[in-house]
Design a protein around this motif. Structure first.
Motif, PDB file in Angstrom:
ATOM      1  N   GLU A   1      -3.651   5.414   0.228  1.00 24.13           N
ATOM      2  CA  GLU A   1      -2.406   5.467  -0.234  1.00 24.13           C
ATOM      3  C   GLU A   1      -1.273   5.783   0.548  1.00 24.13           C
ATOM      4  O   GLU A   1      -0.304   5.733   0.483  1.00 24.13           O
ATOM      5  CB  GLU A   1      -2.448   5.451  -1.309  1.00 24.13           C
ATOM      6  N   THR A   2      -1.706   5.751   2.062  1.00 26.55           N
ATOM      7  CA  THR A   2      -0.434   5.122   3.203  1.00 26.55           C
ATOM      8  C   THR A   2       0.156   3.945   3.179  1.00 26.55           C
ATOM      9  O   THR A   2      -0.307   2.356   3.976  1.00 26.55           O
ATOM     10  CB  THR A   2      -0.470   5.703   4.545  1.00 26.55           C
ATOM     11  N   VAL A   3       1.349   3.805   2.419  1.00 26.19           N
ATOM     12  CA  VAL A   3       1.642   1.959   1.960  1.00 26.19           C
ATOM     13  C   VAL A   3       2.127   1.552   3.847  1.00 26.19           C
ATOM     14  O   VAL A   3       1.986   0.722   3.801  1.00 26.19           O
ATOM     15  CB  VAL A   3       2.978   2.330   1.027  1.00 26.19           C
ATOM     16  N   HIS A   4       2.737   1.957   4.541  1.00 26.53           N
ATOM     17  CA  HIS A   4       3.034   2.189   6.327  1.00 26.53           C
ATOM     18  C   HIS A   4       2.481   2.620   6.996  1.00 26.53           C
ATOM     19  O   HIS A   4       3.227   3.047   7.898  1.00 26.53           O
ATOM     20  CB  HIS A   4       4.334   1.265   6.229  1.00 26.53           C
ATOM     21  N   GLY A   5       1.054   2.503   6.942  1.00 27.50           N
ATOM     22  CA  GLY A   5       0.591   3.644   7.704  1.00 27.50           C
ATOM     23  C   GLY A   5      -0.965   3.781   7.669  1.00 27.50           C
ATOM     24  O   GLY A   5      -1.903   2.860   6.890  1.00 27.50           O
ATOM     25  N   ILE A   6      -1.410   5.012   9.102  1.00 28.88           N
ATOM     26  CA  ILE A   6      -2.918   5.035   8.363  1.00 28.88           C
ATOM     27  C   ILE A   6      -3.573   6.175   8.189  1.00 28.88           C
ATOM     28  O   ILE A   6      -1.928   7.469   9.010  1.00 28.88           O
ATOM     29  CB  ILE A   6      -3.566   4.675   9.552  1.00 28.88           C
TER      30      ILE A   6
ATOM     31  N   GLU B   1       2.208  -0.121  20.111  1.00 30.42           N
ATOM     32  CA  GLU B   1       1.751  -1.206  19.964  1.00 30.42           C
ATOM     33  C   GLU B   1       1.547  -1.576  18.940  1.00 30.42           C
ATOM     34  O   GLU B   1       0.766  -1.186  18.106  1.00 30.42           O
ATOM     35  CB  GLU B   1       1.292  -2.163  21.569  1.00 30.42           C
ATOM     36  N   ILE B   2       1.880  -3.383  18.295  1.00 27.32           N
ATOM     37  CA  ILE B   2       2.543  -3.488  17.279  1.00 27.32           C
ATOM     38  C   ILE B   2       1.758  -4.855  16.770  1.00 27.32           C
ATOM     39  O   ILE B   2       2.813  -5.530  17.469  1.00 27.32           O
ATOM     40  CB  ILE B   2       2.824  -2.934  15.703  1.00 27.32           C
TER      41      ILE B   2
ATOM     42  N   PRO C   1       5.626  -2.768   9.308  1.00 27.06           N
ATOM     43  CA  PRO C   1       5.699  -2.939  10.592  1.00 27.06           C
ATOM     44  C   PRO C   1       5.121  -4.206  10.863  1.00 27.06           C
ATOM     45  O   PRO C   1       6.138  -4.321  12.130  1.00 27.06           O
ATOM     46  CB  PRO C   1       4.064  -1.845  10.237  1.00 27.06           C
ATOM     47  N   THR C   2       4.897  -5.159  10.340  1.00 20.55           N
ATOM     48  CA  THR C   2       5.116  -6.531  10.506  1.00 20.55           C
ATOM     49  C   THR C   2       5.814  -7.903   8.976  1.00 20.55           C
ATOM     50  O   THR C   2       5.052  -6.716   8.711  1.00 20.55           O
ATOM     51  CB  THR C   2       3.839  -7.023  11.073  1.00 20.55           C
TER      52      THR C   2
ATOM     53  N   TRP D   1       2.936  -6.071   3.756  1.00 20.48           N
ATOM     54  CA  TRP D   1       3.543  -5.517   2.865  1.00 20.48           C
ATOM     55  C   TRP D   1       3.206  -4.472   1.807  1.00 20.48           C
ATOM     56  O   TRP D   1       3.695  -3.400   1.716  1.00 20.48           O
ATOM     57  CB  TRP D   1       3.240  -6.009   1.553  1.00 20.48           C
ATOM     58  N   TRP D   2       2.326  -4.485   1.756  1.00 20.26           N
ATOM     59  CA  TRP D   2       1.465  -3.088   2.136  1.00 20.26           C
ATOM     60  C   TRP D   2      -0.393  -2.462   2.384  1.00 20.26           C
ATOM     61  O   TRP D   2      -1.522  -3.683   2.631  1.00 20.26           O
ATOM     62  CB  TRP D   2       0.071  -3.041   0.544  1.00 20.26           C
TER      63      TRP D   2
END
Length: 336
Positions: A250-255, A8-9, A278-279, A283-284
Motif C-alpha cells: 500500500e505504498t502509493v508512490h513506491g515499492i 531511472e524511471i 513518479p510518472t 496514480w497508485w
C-alpha cells in the motif's frame, strides 16, 4: 541492511490503455511476474477484463502471457487460464476469479509449473498447480494443464479468513521449498468497510519438492514484514545469497520490500519511495512484478510493476480496489 535505490524511471507505460492486445481488457493488469528466459522478457499477469458484480468484488479475469525482445515493447501471446465471464460460475467448470500467475521451473519434472489463485467455482478457493505440456526449459509459454492443488482451505489458519489470493514458491539452500501464501479479510469486512478495515497478510508453507505436498508452517504465521498490508510477494535470490521479497505494501508512490538470510526469517518492511507521482499515469502503485538484471553488468535491475492510471472512464462500476486502468511500468534500481 541492504537498500533499494532508484536510478531511472521509465516515463512511458510499457502496456497501457489502448495498447494492442488490450482491446477487451477493461480494467488493466494486476499481479504476476516478469521473467527473462532465452533472451526474451515474459510477462505473466492477471488481466482484469470484465465489469464487477453489484457488490464491487468479482469480475471476469484472465491469466495472460505477453513477451518482449527488449523488455519494453510487449506483445500478447496467449490466455493461459480464464474465469467464468458470468455471475454464476460453476456451470462452465471455471472459477469465479483467477489471479497472480507465477511460473517456476520444476527440475524434478523437467517442466515449468504455473501456480495461481482461483476463487469460487466448482472447487472453491484454491491454488492450482499447472504443468507445461511442452517439456524442458523451452516450455515456458505452455500450454499448461491442471495437475493438482498446492493449497486449498484445508488446514487454513484463522488469520487467512477469505481464501488464498497468491502463492509464490522459492527454494532454500537445503533443497527444500518455501512459499509465501496470502490471506485477507476483504470480503468478511463487509460492504461499508474502507481500506483501513482491510487486512492483507502472508504466511509461509513448506514442501520437500516443488510439486508438493505443501503444508502451512505451524508457527510463525503470519509473517509480518508489515502488520496490516502485505500482498502478492515475489522472491528473488541476490548474488550474495540474500533473499529479497517485493510486494504491494500500500505504498502509493513506491515499492515495499524486505530481506532474509535464510528464506524464513524476514526483516521489517522497507520502502523505496518515489516522486509523487513518479510518472503522469502512475496514480497508485499496485504490485511489483519482480526484478530482471539489466545488460549493463553493473549490478542493476529493471523492477517491473503495475500502477493504476487514475482515469475511471465508467465510474463507479469497477472493482472496489481499482482506480482506472492497471498499467505496466518499470524502474531501474540498485540493491546495496
Amino acid at each position: 541492511m541492504p537498500q533499494l535505490t532508484c536510478l531511472e524511471i521509465d516515463q512511458a507505460p510499457l502496456i497501457g490503455r489502448g495498447h494492442p492486445g488490450t482491446e477487451d481488457n477493461e480494467n488493466g493488469f494486476e499481479g504476476g511476474i516478469v521473467v527473462r528466459h532465452d533472451g526474451r522478457y515474459h510477462l505473466f499477469s492477471t488481466e482484469v477484463c470484465g465489469r464487477p458484480d453489484d457488490d464491487f468484488k468479482f469480475c471476469y479475469t484472465r491469466l495472460a502471457h505477453w513477451h518482449s525482445p527488449d523488455g519494453q515493447a510487449f506483445e500478447r501471446v496467449s490466455t493461459l487460464v480464464e474465469s467464468s465471464p458470468g455471475k454464476s460460475p460453476g456451470d462452465d467448470g471455471k472459477p469465479r476469479e483467477t489471479w497472480t500467475p507465477y511460473p517456476i521451473y520444476n527440475e524434478d519434472e523437467g517442466r515449468w509449473n504455473l501456480f495461481h489463485a482461483e476463487h469460487g467455482g466448482p472447487r472453491g478457493s484454491r491454488i492450482p498447480r499447472r504443468v507445461s505440456q511442452t517439456p524442458g526449459p523451452g516450455g515456458l509459454a505452455g500450454p499448461y494443464k491442471y495437475a493438482d492443488d498446492a493449497m486449498d482451505a484445508t488446514g487454513a489458519q484463522p488469520w487467512e479468513s477469505d481464501g488464498v489470493p497468491s502463492f509464490f514458491p522459492y527454494r532454500l539452500d537445503d533443497g527444500s521449498w518455501r512459499a509465501f501464501y496470502g490471506g485477507h479479510n476483504l470480503h468478511a469486512a463487509g460492504p461499508d468497510s474502507t481500506r483501513n478495515d482491510w487486512k492483507f497478510q502472508v504466511g509461509l508453507a513448506r514442501a520437500d519438492r516443488l510439486a508438493g505436498p505443501w503444508t502451512r508452517l505451524p508457527e510463525g504465521n503470519p509473517v509480518e514484514m508489515d502488520p496490516r498490508f502485505v500482498e502478492n510477494p515475489v522472491v528473488h535470490r541476490l548474488p550474495d545469497g540474500t533473499f529479497i521479497t517485493l510486494y504491494d505494501g500500500e505504498t502509493v508512490h513506491g515499492i515495499a520490500y524486505a530481506f532474509s538470510q535464510d528464506g524464513e526469517t524476514w526483516s521489517p518492511e522497507q520502502q523505496l519511495l518515489l516522486p509523487s507521482p513518479p510518472t503522469p499515469w502512475a496514480w497508485w502503485f499496485r504490485t511489483p512484478l519482480g526484478m530482471v538484471e539489466t545488460d549493463d553488468a553493473d549490478g542493476t535491475y529493471w523492477l517491473y510493476y503495475t500502477a493504476f492510471d487514475g482515469n475511471d472512464r465508467q465510474p463507479p462500476k469497477r472493482p472496489a480496489y481499482h482506480k482506472g486502468f492497471g498499467t505496466l511500468g518499470r524502474i531501474r534500481v540498485r540493491v546495496g
